[in-house]
Design a protein around this motif. Structure first.
Motif, PDB file in Angstrom:
ATOM      1  N   TYR A  26       0.837  -1.196   0.000  1.00 15.76           N
ATOM      2  CA  TYR A  26       0.000   0.000   0.000  1.00 15.76           C
ATOM      3  C   TYR A  26       0.875   1.250   0.000  1.00 15.76           C
ATOM      4  N   ASP A  29      -2.127   7.404   1.330  1.00 16.65           N
ATOM      5  CA  ASP A  29      -2.865   8.354   0.492  1.00 16.65           C
ATOM      6  C   ASP A  29      -2.574   9.789   0.912  1.00 16.65           C
ATOM      7  N   HIS A  34      -5.919  11.571   3.103  1.00 17.24           N
ATOM      8  CA  HIS A  34      -6.621  10.628   3.965  1.00 17.24           C
ATOM      9  C   HIS A  34      -5.646   9.998   4.952  1.00 17.24           C
ATOM     10  N   GLU A 145     -11.219  -1.794   5.759  1.00 19.73           N
ATOM     11  CA  GLU A 145     -10.646  -1.994   4.437  1.00 19.73           C
ATOM     12  C   GLU A 145     -11.760  -2.242   3.432  1.00 19.73           C
ATOM     13  N   ASP A 148     -12.844   1.320  -2.909  1.00 17.76           N
ATOM     14  CA  ASP A 148     -13.261   2.723  -2.864  1.00 17.76           C
ATOM     15  C   ASP A 148     -14.089   3.043  -4.116  1.00 17.76           C
ATOM     16  N   ARG A 154      -8.531   0.007  -0.414  1.00 16.53           N
ATOM     17  CA  ARG A 154      -7.873   0.745   0.655  1.00 16.53           C
ATOM     18  C   ARG A 154      -7.908  -0.018   1.967  1.00 16.53           C
ATOM     19  N   GLU A 188      -4.462   5.934   5.837  1.00 15.78           N
ATOM     20  CA  GLU A 188      -5.232   5.196   4.845  1.00 15.78           C
ATOM     21  C   GLU A 188      -4.313   4.945   3.660  1.00 15.78           C
ATOM     22  N   ILE A 190      -3.544   3.009  -0.205  1.00  9.81           N
ATOM     23  CA  ILE A 190      -4.142   2.501  -1.443  1.00  9.81           C
ATOM     24  C   ILE A 190      -3.311   1.313  -1.918  1.00  9.81           C
ATOM     25  N   ARG A 191      -3.974   0.175  -2.110  1.00  5.90           N
ATOM     26  CA  ARG A 191      -3.268  -1.027  -2.539  1.00  5.90           C
ATOM     27  C   ARG A 191      -2.712  -0.832  -3.937  1.00  5.90           C
TER      28      ARG A 191
END
Length: 192
Positions: A26, A29, A34, A145, A148, A154, A188, A190-191
């Motif tokens: 990840y 963000d 975030h 998780e 989104d 996420r 937070e 983001i994968r």
């Protein structure tokens, strides 16, 4: 809820229930804001001074099957300290505190994760701040998780820790009630 810093980014920490069984990477963000690194410290024992770091970046990875293999790395631009008061922020950037002219970045790199519950962990790591590297521990908790609205996936976490200013050669003495700073991190990612 106090431990020792850096949480910073902790997300890596959790191999939590309901998550995929394979490792995932990840990116925090930053663009969507975030993620937050906030702090508070007693002001002379009479009130709380709150602030944050506006500019940081990092990554985390974790594996629900092997949470101890999780990792996290964060870099903070210390000049981005923001206490909502320009004169005080200049002082926080000075050699009395963060010494940003000599040490423009602080970094956190995890060294291990110990699960303490289904959705909680201690994230051990090394924090470098003001040119000093020390081991720290974050109390981290999984927040949630999922997918989104923009087609991404996420994961979110929060973490708490407490730092002793003198451990990082911050010698400014604001009195006995102001020797430690509390950190609250909400992250937070983001994968990828």
């Amino acid at each position: 809820m106090k431990k020792t810093f850096a949480a910073l980014m902790l997300g890596s920490a959790m191999g939590l229930a309901g998550m995929s069984a394979q490792a995932a990477d990840y990116v925090i963000d930053k663009e969507g804001q975030h993620a937050f690194i906030n702090f508070k410290i007693s002001h002379l024992g009479m009130s709380w001074l709150y602030g944050r770091f506006n500019d940081f970046e990092g990554t985390f990875s974790w594996d629900a099957e092997q949470p101890a293999e999780s990792q996290v790395q964060v870099t903070i631009n210390t000049a981005s300290v923001d206490s909502n008061h320009a004169e005080r922020d200049r002082h926080l950037r000075s050699a009395d505190f963060l010494n940003v002219s000599r040490h423009p970045q602080a970094t956190f790199k995890s060294t291990g994760v110990e699960m303490t519950g289904d959705d909680s962990a201690k994230v051990n790591g090394e924090l470098t701040l003001n040119g000093v590297t020390r081991p720290v521990v974050l109390d981290a908790r999984f927040m949630g998780e999922g997918e989104d609205p923009w087609g991404g996936y996420r994961a979110g976490f929060e973490a708490y820790t407490t730092l002793k200013l003198k451990d990082f050669d911050i010698a400014m003495d604001l009195g006995p009630t102001s020797q430690e700073v509390e950190l609250l991190l909400t992250i937070e990612g983001i994968r990828q």
